[in-house]
Structure formats: C-alpha cells, structure tokens
Scaffold this motif. Structure first.
Motif, PDB file in Angstrom:
ATOM      1  N   ARG A 176       0.836  -1.210   0.000  1.00 52.46           N
ATOM      2  CA  ARG A 176       0.000   0.000   0.000  1.00 52.46           C
ATOM      3  C   ARG A 176       0.866   1.253   0.000  1.00 52.46           C
ATOM      4  N   VAL A 177       1.867   1.216   0.867  1.00 54.80           N
ATOM      5  CA  VAL A 177       2.773   2.360   0.935  1.00 54.80           C
ATOM      6  C   VAL A 177       3.516   2.501  -0.385  1.00 54.80           C
ATOM      7  N   TRP A 178       3.941   1.357  -0.920  1.00 60.03           N
ATOM      8  CA  TRP A 178       4.719   1.407  -2.155  1.00 60.03           C
ATOM      9  C   TRP A 178       3.876   1.920  -3.321  1.00 60.03           C
ATOM     10  N   ALA A 179       2.609   1.523  -3.342  1.00 57.82           N
ATOM     11  CA  ALA A 179       1.739   2.013  -4.405  1.00 57.82           C
ATOM     12  C   ALA A 179       1.696   3.539  -4.387  1.00 57.82           C
ATOM     13  N   ARG A 180       1.681   4.106  -3.200  1.00 62.12           N
ATOM     14  CA  ARG A 180       1.699   5.572  -3.085  1.00 62.12           C
ATOM     15  C   ARG A 180       2.975   6.169  -3.667  1.00 62.12           C
ATOM     16  N   VAL A 181       4.106   5.701  -3.172  1.00 65.36           N
ATOM     17  CA  VAL A 181       5.351   6.350  -3.581  1.00 65.36           C
ATOM     18  C   VAL A 181       5.684   6.036  -5.036  1.00 65.36           C
ATOM     19  N   ALA A 182       5.341   4.823  -5.473  1.00 62.13           N
ATOM     20  CA  ALA A 182       5.631   4.484  -6.867  1.00 62.13           C
ATOM     21  C   ALA A 182       4.819   5.364  -7.798  1.00 62.13           C
ATOM     22  N   ALA A 183       3.669   5.826  -7.341  1.00 68.21           N
ATOM     23  CA  ALA A 183       2.830   6.714  -8.152  1.00 68.21           C
ATOM     24  C   ALA A 183       3.233   8.176  -7.960  1.00 68.21           C
ATOM     25  N   GLY A 184       4.331   8.388  -7.252  1.00 69.64           N
ATOM     26  CA  GLY A 184       4.810   9.756  -7.079  1.00 69.64           C
ATOM     27  C   GLY A 184       4.203  10.467  -5.892  1.00 69.64           C
ATOM     28  N   GLY A 185       3.355   9.785  -5.154  1.00 73.19           N
ATOM     29  CA  GLY A 185       2.718  10.437  -4.017  1.00 73.19           C
ATOM     30  C   GLY A 185       3.474  10.189  -2.725  1.00 73.19           C
ATOM     31  N   GLU A 186       2.820  10.472  -1.625  1.00 72.91           N
ATOM     32  CA  GLU A 186       3.428  10.247  -0.315  1.00 72.91           C
ATOM     33  C   GLU A 186       2.466   9.456   0.542  1.00 72.91           C
ATOM     34  N   PRO A 187       2.937   8.499   1.271  1.00 72.93           N
ATOM     35  CA  PRO A 187       2.038   7.777   2.177  1.00 72.93           C
ATOM     36  C   PRO A 187       1.570   8.698   3.293  1.00 72.93           C
ATOM     37  N   THR A 188       0.358   8.485   3.745  1.00 72.41           N
ATOM     38  CA  THR A 188      -0.139   9.263   4.880  1.00 72.41           C
ATOM     39  C   THR A 188       0.536   8.777   6.157  1.00 72.41           C
ATOM     40  N   PRO A 189       0.501   9.603   7.186  1.00 74.97           N
ATOM     41  CA  PRO A 189       1.052   9.143   8.470  1.00 74.97           C
ATOM     42  C   PRO A 189       0.419   7.822   8.912  1.00 74.97           C
ATOM     43  N   ALA A 190      -0.893   7.678   8.714  1.00 72.22           N
ATOM     44  CA  ALA A 190      -1.553   6.440   9.136  1.00 72.22           C
ATOM     45  C   ALA A 190      -1.021   5.255   8.346  1.00 72.22           C
ATOM     46  N   GLU A 191      -0.761   5.439   7.065  1.00 74.09           N
ATOM     47  CA  GLU A 191      -0.220   4.346   6.257  1.00 74.09           C
ATOM     48  C   GLU A 191       1.195   3.982   6.702  1.00 74.09           C
ATOM     49  N   ARG A 192       1.976   5.007   7.023  1.00 80.24           N
ATOM     50  CA  ARG A 192       3.330   4.719   7.518  1.00 80.24           C
ATOM     51  C   ARG A 192       3.254   3.977   8.851  1.00 80.24           C
ATOM     52  N   ALA A 193       2.347   4.427   9.702  1.00 75.44           N
ATOM     53  CA  ALA A 193       2.200   3.760  11.005  1.00 75.44           C
ATOM     54  C   ALA A 193       1.692   2.338  10.820  1.00 75.44           C
ATOM     55  N   ASP A 194       0.829   2.143   9.837  1.00 77.13           N
ATOM     56  CA  ASP A 194       0.347   0.786   9.568  1.00 77.13           C
ATOM     57  C   ASP A 194       1.503  -0.131   9.167  1.00 77.13           C
ATOM     58  N   LEU A 195       2.371   0.384   8.326  1.00 70.32           N
ATOM     59  CA  LEU A 195       3.517  -0.431   7.926  1.00 70.32           C
ATOM     60  C   LEU A 195       4.405  -0.714   9.145  1.00 70.32           C
ATOM     61  N   ALA A 196       4.652   0.313   9.938  1.00 72.41           N
ATOM     62  CA  ALA A 196       5.499   0.113  11.125  1.00 72.41           C
ATOM     63  C   ALA A 196       4.864  -0.890  12.074  1.00 72.41           C
ATOM     64  N   SER A 197       3.562  -0.785  12.277  1.00 70.23           N
ATOM     65  CA  SER A 197       2.948  -1.709  13.231  1.00 70.23           C
ATOM     66  C   SER A 197       2.935  -3.131  12.674  1.00 70.23           C
ATOM     67  N   ALA A 198       2.961  -3.272  11.350  1.00 69.12           N
ATOM     68  CA  ALA A 198       3.072  -4.607  10.762  1.00 69.12           C
ATOM     69  C   ALA A 198       4.451  -5.197  11.057  1.00 69.12           C
ATOM     70  N   THR A 199       5.486  -4.374  10.939  1.00 69.52           N
ATOM     71  CA  THR A 199       6.831  -4.878  11.251  1.00 69.52           C
ATOM     72  C   THR A 199       6.938  -5.210  12.738  1.00 69.52           C
ATOM     73  N   LEU A 200       6.388  -4.358  13.582  1.00 68.36           N
ATOM     74  CA  LEU A 200       6.380  -4.653  15.018  1.00 68.36           C
ATOM     75  C   LEU A 200       5.647  -5.969  15.292  1.00 68.36           C
ATOM     76  N   HIS A 201       4.518  -6.136  14.630  1.00 64.90           N
ATOM     77  CA  HIS A 201       3.745  -7.371  14.800  1.00 64.90           C
ATOM     78  C   HIS A 201       4.578  -8.581  14.383  1.00 64.90           C
ATOM     79  N   ALA A 202       5.282  -8.449  13.273  1.00 62.45           N
ATOM     80  CA  ALA A 202       6.103  -9.574  12.816  1.00 62.45           C
ATOM     81  C   ALA A 202       7.187  -9.904  13.847  1.00 62.45           C
ATOM     82  N   PHE A 203       7.791  -8.903  14.427  1.00 65.27           N
ATOM     83  CA  PHE A 203       8.792  -9.174  15.472  1.00 65.27           C
ATOM     84  C   PHE A 203       8.145  -9.816  16.691  1.00 65.27           C
TER      85      PHE A 203
END
Lengths: 391, 389, 391, 389
Positions: free
Chosen positions: C299-326
């Motif tokens: 989801r985050v990559w789709a944003r940046v690959a399209a030239g946009g920026e991920p929202t703070p919530a999207e960045r936090a979602d990615l971070a919380s996914a990595t935390l969850h994986a750990f």
C-alpha cells in the motif's frame, strides 16, 4: 430478483447500521425476529452457500467471508445466523430434483440443524427410507429455517450399523422445518439472539434420497464450493465471523477511548500509552488474521474454481487460518473489554456483547481440541483417523 | 447471631448458605440484587459483620478468615460473594469516633454498609456538618444496605470544590442512612448481575460532622490487622477471597466435566485428553500460587501492622497480590470455559456465569492499568499517591 | 554486471545452504568473514536500498522484504548485516555528486553506523564543515562497510545548537569507513556474527555537504524508496528479518520433531498433539504476519511508486506490521525452543541461535516502548512530539 | 567445615561466595564448568552437603534453607547455582544402607555426587553386583564430582533389558566413583555454560550390589523432610530455589536499569515510563507468587512426610509448583530483558545471561509437556506412573 443480481456484501454493509441498532432486540427475542429474517433474505444473505440450481449464488469463498464479516460486525448473533443459514450448501449433497423440493422461494433457502448423529434412523421399506427419532442441540436459526438437517445412526432392527472400518454407520437427514419440533432451550449469555434451540423428531419417515453422507460422499452438485469437504465449507463460513466481531470491539474501544476517562484520571483513555499501543497492535494482529484467511481461501478457491481439488495440506491451511482468526479475535475482544473498564459492563454495551458472542462462538465443536489436532496432523502429513469433521 | 468463638465460625456459617445457593443462582440474576431472604440469612448468621470491630461488639474476623469465607460464598455464586464482600462496610466504622460508632450501632445493630469510594458528590460545609449532593455509580448492595459510605469533594457554597494544600480536591466520606438516598435502577450488566450495583443519588442530604471521615489520610480509630494498614488494604482484604472462589469454581467444574464428558464420538473421558491434563494442572497451579501469595501478602501486612509499620510498599504488595489473583482467576476461568465446549454456553451452566462474573469483577477500577502503574511506582520507589494503597 | 541484471532474492535463496552451513563460523568470527562479504556483494544483496545513481537497485519494498527474509532464514546474523548494509538508502539524502564519492564499486556500497547523536560536531570554516568527535555503539557491519554514518549534535564554540522548537540541533555525518576507528566491543549472545562493534572518530573534519538530516529533510534522490521517512525505510528493511528467523525455527522444530523422542516417550515429538498443534498454529500466525507486512508495504509502495506520499496512518500501519512480525516471531522462536527440549541446547543447534538472534534483534531501539507509542499515536491521529524515529 | 548450628548457616555461608561471583561469571562460562577454586570454596563451606543426612553426619538442611541457599547462589550466577543444586547428590545416600553409606563417606567425606536419572546404561548382574556400560548425557558437575549416581536398565548377559512384572524395563541406580568413568567433552551450550554438563561413559565398570539402589520404588533408609516423600520430591526441593534466584536477578537488574537509564533523548528515567511501571510490578508479583507457592507446596510435603502420607498428589503439587516457578522465571526474565533495550545484549550484561540460562534450565526434562501432563493425570486422579513424582 434473481440471485445473480444480488450483492450480499454490499447489502450487508447497507444493513449494518440497522442491525447494530436492533442488536439488543434480537438478543432479548433470543432469535432473529421475522421482519429481520425477511430483510436478510431480501438482501440475498441466505443465498451465499446455496447451489445455483436452487436459486443460490454459490458464492466464492472470498465473498462469503466478506459478507459474514460485515454482518457479524454489526451484530454477532445475526452474523452467526447468516453463516449457519448458508449451510444450505449441504443441499448440494442431495439429488438436485430432491433438493428443489426444499426450496423456499426466490430469496434463498435457510438451513438449520446439526450433523451430529444424535438420532437414530431405522431402515424401513427395504432401505428406501429411514424412520428417524432423535433430538439435536444447538440448532441455530431453527426458528426461521426452511430446511433442517439432522445426523443419525443407521439401525436395522434397532442394531446400529457399522462401516467396513467398524465405525457407526451415519447419515444426515434433510427435513422440512415444519417436520421438527423446536424446544425452547436457548437461554445463554453469548450468541443469545441466534435461537439455537434444541430440535427433535419422533418417528419421522425420511426417504433415503432425502438423506446423504456429506462427510464421506462427494457432492452431487458440481459447483466449486461443493468440491470442498464439509469441514472446509464450515471453515469458509466461519472465517469472517471473528474478523467482524473483533473488528467491532476495536471500533467500539477506539471510539469510547477518545472521550472516556478513568476515575481520577486526567486524560482520555486513548492517551494512555498502554491502551493506544494495544489498540494498534491488536488491529495489526486482526488485519493479519484477515489477510491469512483470505489468502488461504483464495488458494483453495483457485483449485476448485479450476475444477481441481485442494490438497489435504491446503484444506488444513485454510482451517488453521480460521482457527487463527478465532484465537486472535478472542484475545482482541478480551483485551478491548478489559481496557474499557466498567464502561463495558452494561448489558447494552456492544463491547461486552462482543466478548460474550465471540467466546461463545469459539466453543463450536469445529474449534475443539480434537479438531485442532486433526487439522494439525493433516497439515503435517501424519496419519489422521476418519472423523465426521475430517479436514 | 451466632456465638463467634471458633476461629472458623464464619466459614462454617457460610457453608450451609453457600450449599443452598446452587438452587438460587437464577433467582439472584433475575432479581439483579441479592434476594431479601438471602440478605436476611447472611445477616442473621453474622456474615455481614465479619469486619465489625471487636471493640464495637463485632467479631472482627482475622483477615484470612474473611478470605476463606468470601471465597466459599463466591465459589457458590459470584454475585452473592461480591455482595458479601462489598457488604463488609461495617469495618469502616473503625474510622469513626467509637462513641459515634456505638450510637450508630445502637440504632442499627449489625448493619449492612455499602460504599462508593468515587468522589462523585459534593458536600458543602454547614455549622455542624455537610449538605451532600451527588450521584454515585456501582453501589453494590445499595438496595439492602442500612447505611452507605459515600465519598465526596468538599465544596464551597457556590458548589466549587475546595482545594487542599497540594491543589488536589479535599475528599471526605460520609455515612448516610440508606433511607435518605434514592436508588436509581441502573444495574443491567452482563456479569455480577445479582449484585444490585445501582447508582444512588443524594439531594441536599444533611450529614452531621461526626459521621464524616477522612480515611484516605487519617488512621482508623481502632487498631488491629483489618484497619491498621489503610482503608485500601482493608478493601483488598475483603476482596481477596472473591477471585479465589470464582477461580476455584471454574476449576471444579472443569475437572468434573473432564471426568464426566467423553471426547466426541468415543467413550474416552475428556480427562484422558493430553491438552486437558496440561491445561488443568497449569491452571490449578496458578490458582494455588495466587492463593499462596495472598496468604503471604496478608500475613506481611498483618505483621507490619503489629509493628506499626504498614508502609506503602507492604500495602502495595497486598494490592498487587489481589490484582494478580483477579488476573489469574480470569485466565483460569477462560481456560476452563474453553475446554468445556458448547455445553458451557447455557445460562444454567456455572462456567458461563464464572466467565461473565469474573470479567465484570475485573473491570473494577482497582484492577485498571492506572492502579497497576501506581503499584509499580511504589515498587520502584517513585513518588506516588500512597493514600491510594 | 549491472545492478539491473541482479536478482538479489534469487541469489539469496541460492546462497541459503552455504549460509546455513557457515553460520557457526560467522558467529565465532563475530563479524562477516571477508569472503562471505564478497559473495553477498556479488549477489547484489548490498544494492537493495542503494540509489540507482550509485549503482543500486532501489528495490521495491516487497523485494527487500523477500531478500532479507531469505538471508535471515539461512543465517540471522548475515540477514541482519545485509539489512543494515542497505541503510545505504540514506545516501539518498546527500547530493548525488557527493554520494558518488562514497561509491565502492559495481557490487554495491555497504553502509554502517548509527544516526544516534552520540557525537558532537563543531561548526568550522564558517559553516562549511563540522569537526566531529564521538563514539557510536551497535555499528553492525562496520568491519566490512564502505561508508559509515554517525549522528552528531551541532555545536558552536562548544555550545549545542537548538532548533526553532528548542530541541538539540542534530545532523548525520557520512564518512569513509577508513576514517573511523573500530573498537572490538561486540561480545554478545545474539546476532553475534554481525560485528556490531563501537566505532569512533576524533576531530574529523566533515564537509557540510557530507552531512544531512534524514529525519527532518526530504531526500535529494527522487526514487520511490526515498520518499519514505527514514523510520519507514528501516521498517521495510527490518520486516523480512523475523519472518526468516522464526520461519527457520519452525522448519528446524518440524524436522527435529519427526525423529526426536523425549526421554521415556514412546513416540516422536511430532506425534505429541501439543507440539503438532503449536507448530501449525505458529505457522499460521507467522504467515499472517508476513502477509500483513507485505500488504501494508504494498500500500505504501503504491503511493510512492505513483509519485505520491504515504499518509502518516499508512506509515504507522507499515510500522505496526513490522512490530507485529517481530512480536509474533519472538513468540514463535520461544515456543519452538521450548518444545525442542534439551536437543536445542547445544551452541551449534540452529534453534537456540534463532532464539538468541531474534530476541537480540528485537532489542533495537526502533522497537522500543517509545517507538511503539509513537507508532500507535501516529496511527490514531493523536499529537506526536517530533523525534528522530518519527514515523 | 563450618559448625551447622544456626538455621540459616547455609545461606550465610553462601552469601560471601555469591558476592564474589560477580567477578567470576566470565571465568565460569569460559571454563564451561565450575572452576576448581569455587568448587573448593563451596565444598569447604559445606555447601555441597546441604542434603547429607544428619544420621550420616551431615547438616541435612531444612528444605526451605536449601531453597534460599540455592536461590542466593543462582541469583549471583545461574551456572554456579545449577552446579550447587545438582551437586547435592549426597542426599541420595539416604537410599543406601546406612553402614554402606558410612563406608562411602569414610572414604570420601562431604562428597560431591553428580547424577543422571536417564536410564542410558545397561547393567548385567554378576554374583555380587553389576557390570555397567553406557553413556549418560547432561551430567552437570561431572568434572568435579567424587561419585556419580547413574540410572541403568538391568540386562541379561546378552545385553537385552530385563522386564519387570508390568513389562517395563527394570531400572536401578548405581553409585560409581568418578574415577571409573570417562568424561566426554560435549557441553557446548548456549545457556548454563558453566555447569560442565558433559556426557559421561562407563565401560565394563563393576559396581557392588550394596551401591545399587532402587529409589523409584523403594523408600529412603533415612526419614525426614528431604527424603521421606520420594526421590523426585527430593530433586524438586533441590531445584526450587534456582528459578527464584535467576528471576530475582533479572528483576533486580530491571529495577536498577529503570532507575539508572533515561528514556532516549530525555533526562527522564526509564522508571517513569508507564509501561515499565506496569511490567515491573506484574513481574515482581508473579515471582513472589511463585515463591509463595513453593513455600506452601514444600510445607505441604513436609507436613505429609510427618504424617507418613506423602502420597502422589501432594508430591505432584510440589513438582507443579517447581514447573510454575520455572515458567514464571522465564517470563519474568523475558520481560526484564525486553524492557532493558540493546545494552542488555552484551555478554557482560547479566540480563542476557539470565535469558540464556533460564531458557537452558527450562529445557530440563522435568519441565517438558510430558511431565506436566503426568502431573495433570495425577491431579485428575487418572492412572499415572506415580514413581515419577
């Protein structure tokens, strides 16, 4: 309206606000009120599992999961009733001509009952029929069902038959709802609105072609959904339920936490770092569980949609994904309830209903220790003795 | 009233009542409060006076006797057990001037005293007391109590709370006759249904100064193990038996079910399931550990009271032991409930009641994360509101 | 060989057997042996995060996750060294012409070091440079890095500067590896082979254009990866690690359990229902965590690959996914280790290495309570004070 | 040897040694066994004879004294603590004929006796004893022990194990002088590195019948709390202090770190973090509960021994309490380790050692799922090999 034109997922989402508002009424009625059943039928929510030949959608697994999740999020009891009602999928194990005699109308046919062999069926007419007597518990939706299924042990002269392996000879009878008696037994704390009363029959003669053995025979209908084992069909039907109920609990806690303060506390609950981190971590765990369920369901679906059969390991993977969703969901609702404190105590507080309902649903025999062991052994390629809930 | 000679008279008095509760659980839930006949049985047996000071003519049970008695009744019915423990407010009379307490008791022998520690009301000082207004939530047992002890913020005549030296509101507690309070029928809960934990309201109730106490900062007028540490330690001693009783019931039901029920499709008892053996013994062991810790922690407080040294750390450790017992009981109940399958769903099944009741009890503010952290601050030697332990 | 022709994921999988076989040697060396570094470079595993202008791949998030997972599964220390080496992504915050001076060759440029401001940099030459002195801990890969980064507090006449908000004025210096001294401090139980020694510099004059403030400035390079915040870049780099290490633990346990019997037991461990169900349940939990990480990264990559920026919530979602994986990964390795019993004790047993390595990795400050709170508050839309590890 | 008069002599003797261990942890790990000078200090202080029966001239410490002493040393260094507890094999002399034990002690006063309960060898009967062959894993302390007690299956001359009445192999245990055994340098572990838990091998070792015991089925020849219940209860009493000591160390380090370390980028001590307060007090409380349960369970066994009624259930509850303590300690160590950040990674940091050591200890077969289920069977009253508790 034809089934093909139906959009049960969209309809479920459209109904959500009304379902949430009516939850207490459903709980008090201890069953789905008739007007609500009518609305659910009209929305196509009882066509998901039903064979196309009977006017159903034969929905792909992903659509079933989405629809059940959406309804369960609004009201867990209704979500449960919807998923159980769609065990009409098991009509696929009857000859279509016979199955058609059970069809209730253009808005789907609701099935209730239990495969548990808690009845006996004496062979009569030289095997052309069974005289069935018995009583089944946990018949969710029996107060609004069109068709009722009931497992029985085949007897001859009162002696239980045996399979070649020495196991009891079991069959499942399909009956019109008006053939069974409903006993008002459903007085419970969780899933209170599902009307999961006991049902019974006494000396009902059931033609042999109105019976089947779904856990041992192939389905008669060729649809993709019916090339899954009955346990796998159940695991598809169940999968969306914990996602909906636990997702609701997180929504409720998040909304409550924005304003509620604990006694003596100077900040709203959401400013408590323990609460904030738990909400976000639990959302991650639940999203992960949802992705797993959908990913594994898609893999299985890709097989059956292409005309193939899922491997035992693939079926076990799907089952373990549903088990995982229930396990994560239960932990999430428990934590949400605890974090909310006394605010969640009132019997009309959705959070305590989520707690009761999801823990109640998790008691289904499909999630028992025995079932979990069977799923694990199947996944690991170990020997698995035959069982009704075979993976 | 019984003669209170044997050290375990209270437990012995509770046993026959507890045994009879098996047939009353539905009544209790339907009434949403402890039915009158049971109130009278508890009262007649002296069970609402466990904590009444000896110097005021009460039995003043030892803390462990209270623990066992509360556990016994909670095992039989959690709502009844909660009503019993929360009904021990006559222990708060230890904070009153003995002569005043004596007069109160003369008017209401063996009183049931309910209480709310949430300062949800305001009291405006008058010449000889306070005028009290407010509404207090979750006042368990208010329907059958004779008196209610209610916390309030001292306010000036305009209703503005008065601040103390540190800027915090000045809080006091008043003994108010139940007849002067309105009970609002608010208690419709998923758990502890039978505790009658309704809201109560006071409207311009006049309370004489002699019936107003400051138990957060003043010591009890009566010494002894129950009162010598702090009001919160007193409450924790009353509460300690509850999780033990509910947890015990859950494990009794678990073991009985495991012996009775067979695994699906077989004649093999559930007890032969390896997972059941594993889960049961771990749950038993953790509940035993919870009890052992409570006994030790209460012993430490009693010993410290004897040395006049019941400082915040030893009190905090008692509170932490009660939190631990409640958490353990909740886990034990969940384990038992999950192991016992769908038959545990029915209202008539004790395990689903255990499930609802322990979850409701654990929602008490004493077990919140804020409370736990307060205990953590004390453990770490950080500044903390030590009057709250 | 050009970076574009590289297939780091395939290469990582091809290297796996060798990496697994060499793990004990790496652990004993307490660093990556030079020959191994050469192989990893040749495989393109140090080009994942590196800007294209410097010969890197600027890999999409999904590819980075796959590659790190594959390497970490074979040897956690090497996996960690690879992901840290790819913090070469932060070279994107330098002027490309400056960054090019750090380039090490066609097979990637390895970065080591720490943004932690544990040095001081005195403004010299009227602001054209900083004279930096300090010491940084946990500089994984410093024994084989080409470039080293180090955070510092800017001082003038010895007085720390302040931002407009009153926070200390921080910058990050990029140095050639031969400019820093390595102190042999890495004597540890977990991630022993990563060579995460202390490094230091004394009075090194760093041109201002060799410094940057990644946590506050936009990158100079326009690539998609560099439109993520530095914390998000780290979370992408970390995400595959727990999936690989915990996946390895499950593989090891499953393989061991097929033959091992406990003392006095008549059956192999896998026949123990507790072990079998735990293995399958843990596999589900870990797969779910992997799907979450990939879904949110996409989801985050789709944003940046399209030239946009991920929202703070999207960045936090990615971070919380990595935390969850750990979090899931740690639980999984702990359970696997416990289930294996004494068989996992030997210091060359992969299971105990998985336990030590994953628990060690989880101690990284990016997963600290403070970071978790920041992630949660960002996700929930609450006020978040500025921080180096801002989500 | 010290004079063993004060009830806490052992703990007092252990304290100065424990204090000195802080400087020796690296030595101990590097040696992979307890260094000789420490062995001699333990021995000289009488600490390897805590369980030597009084009737044989030993101090025969009370079980709780053993618990505290083992905990104190384990807190200082887990490997040393494990070596100490596993070195209490002189307690097994209680199962020997007293005259035989006396002769053994005459030749080896205050012996260090290592042991392996895994029947990994075979013994072929001879006229007056057995010829022993085999290889036993994980024999902690074998390098400094004087004797090793080794379990073996009785075999016929062809090497086939002999079956007993129920069809199970006949198992005996033999006291073997360490000099007759080969130590194989196999102990390269991630945790408990310094315990020298190598394999030992016997090749045609002749053991006289008088040094062979059957402690699984025969009672000790000496009464008293340590030996009167069962051999496994004896082992559990030796082991009980270990998790308490390691858990205590982890929490001491946690609290010290929380007070000393600041939150990143601030001057605020970690102790002010709400999560730290929460986690610390819950961990402290669960470790206290584990200790309280051990004290209670040991007390129950001692009391039962006094009544000659240490039946399987009370012994199983002691074993369950030790399992609970080990599990609790592992959780407590993980909590502390995770809270203390990357600085806990270094070999010099006590928390990473606690982490490795508690995980290694918890891998002992006494804590396996099989063992737990056996306790569950006994709790449920099902048939179980009660000689294994």
């Amino acid at each position: 309206m034809t089934a093909v034109a139906l959009d049960p997922v969209g309809a479920a989402r459209a109904l959500a606000a009304d379902l949430a508002a009516g939850a207490l009424e459903v709980e008090r009625a201890r069953r789905l009120p008739p007007a609500l059943v009518t609305r659910l039928r009209a929305a196509g929510l009882f066509t998901l599992g039903l064979p196309r030949s009977l006017g159903g959608l034969e929905s792909p697994a992903g659509q079933i999961i989405d629809a059940v999740e959406a309804v369960a999020r609004a009201d867990a009891s209704v979500g449960w009733a919807v998923l159980i009602g769609n065990t009409s999928a098991f009509l696929a194990w009857l000859d279509p001509a016979v199955a058609k005699t059970f069809t209730a109308g253009p808005t789907g046919t609701v099935l209730a009952g239990s495969m548990a062999p808690s009845a006996r069926g004496e062979v009569v007419d030289g095997g052309a029929a069974y005289r069935v007597t018995g009583r089944w518990a946990f018949a969710s939706g029996c107060t609004h069902a069109d068709v009722v299924m009931g497992g029985f042990v085949v007897t001859e002269d009162g002696v239980p038959g045996r399979t070649a392996h020495g196991a009891p000879l079991l069959r499942v009878a399909f009956l019109r709802a008006d053939q069974v008696e409903v006993h008002d037994t459903w007085r419970v704390a969780g899933l209170a609105g599902t009307g999961s009363h006991d049902i019974s029959v006494a000396d009902v003669v059931v033609p042999a072609e109105h019976t089947a053995v779904p856990f041992a025979e192939r389905s008669v209908e060729p649809g993709a959904l019916y090339r899954l084992t009955p346990y796998t069909v159940l695991m598809v039907l169940f999968a969306g339920f914990p996602l909906g109920v636990a997702g609701r609990a997180l929504d409720e806690l998040e909304s409550l936490a924005g304003t509620k303060r604990r006694v003596g506390s100077g900040r709203p609950l959401i400013e408590d770092p323990g609460v904030a981190t738990a909400v976000v971590a639990d959302r991650a765990a639940l999203d992960a569980a949802g992705l797993l369920v959908r990913d594994r369901a898609e893999r299985v679906w890709a097989r059956v949609a292409a005309g193939g059969e899922p491997t035992p390991a693939e079926r076990a993977d799907l089952a373990s994904a549903t088990l995982h969703a229930f396990d994560v969901g239960r932990e999430v609702v428990s934590r949400c309830f605890t974090a909310a404190g006394a605010s969640a105590l009132a019997e009309d507080a959705p959070l305590q209903r989520c707690l009761r309902d999801l823990h109640a649903a998790g008691q289904h025999i499909a999630f028992s220790a025995d079932s979990r062991i069977r799923v694990a052994r199947t996944r690991l390629g170990l020997v698995v003795p035959p069982a009704m809930f075979a993976v | 009233m019984p003669v209170h000679t044997a050290p375990d008279w209270a437990l012995e008095a509770a046993k026959p009542i507890a045994a009879d509760l098996a047939d009353r659980v539905a009544d209790i839930e339907a009434a949403r409060t402890l039915p009158t006949d049971l109130v009278e049985r508890f009262r007649a047996a002296g069970l609402f006076s466990l904590a009444l000071p000896r110097s005021l003519g009460g039995p003043e049970c030892a803390p462990l006797a209270v623990l066992d008695t509360v556990a016994e009744v909670s095992r039989a019915d959690a709502s009844a057990g909660w009503s019993l423990l929360i009904g021990q407010g006559s222990g708060f009379l230890a904070w009153l001037d003995p002569a005043v307490a004596g007069r109160l008791l003369a008017g209401t022998p063996n009183p049931v005293i309910a209480s709310s520690m949430a300062p949800a009301g305001r009291g405006v000082p008058t010449d000889n007391g306070f005028v009290l207004d407010g509404r207090w939530p979750y006042v368990s047992g208010c329907l059958h109590s004779d008196w209610v002890l209610l916390a309030f913020a001292v306010a000036d005549p305009s209703g503005e709370p008065v601040s103390g030296p540190g800027g915090a509101p000045v809080v006091r507690m008043a003994f108010v006759p139940s007849g002067e309070l309105a009970v609002l029928d608010t208690w419709r809960a998923a758990g502890l249904r039978g505790t009658g934990s309704h809201d109560v309201a006071a409207r311009e109730v006049r309370v004489p100064a002699e019936l107003v106490i400051d138990p957060l900062f003043e010591r009890a007028k009566v010494g002894g193990p129950l009162y010598g540490a702090s009001m919160f330690s007193f409450l924790m001693m009353m509460m300690a038996g509850f999780p033990l009783g509910v947890g015990r019931r859950a494990l009794d039901e678990f073991a009985a079910t495991a012996r009775r029920k067979t695994k699906p499709g077989t004649d093999v008892p559930l007890a032969e399931d390896e997972g059941v053996q594993h889960d049961l013994v771990l749950a038993e062991t953790s509940l035993r550990a919870a009890r052992a810790l409570l006994v030790a922690a209460i012993g430490d407080v009693v010993e410290a009271v004897g040395r006049d040294a019941a400082d915040p750390p030893v009190r905090a450790r008692l509170a932490a032991a009660v939190v631990h017992a409640m958490t353990t009981a909740r886990e034990v109940v969940q384990t038992a409930f999950h192991a016992c399958g769908a038959s545990a769903l029915y209202s008539s099944h004790p395990l689903q009641r255990c499930f609802r009741d322990i979850h409701a009890a654990a929602a008490h503010v004493a077990f919140s994360q804020d409370s736990v952290r307060r205990l953590g601050r004390i453990e770490l030697g950080l500044p903390a509101p030590t009057f709250l332990v």
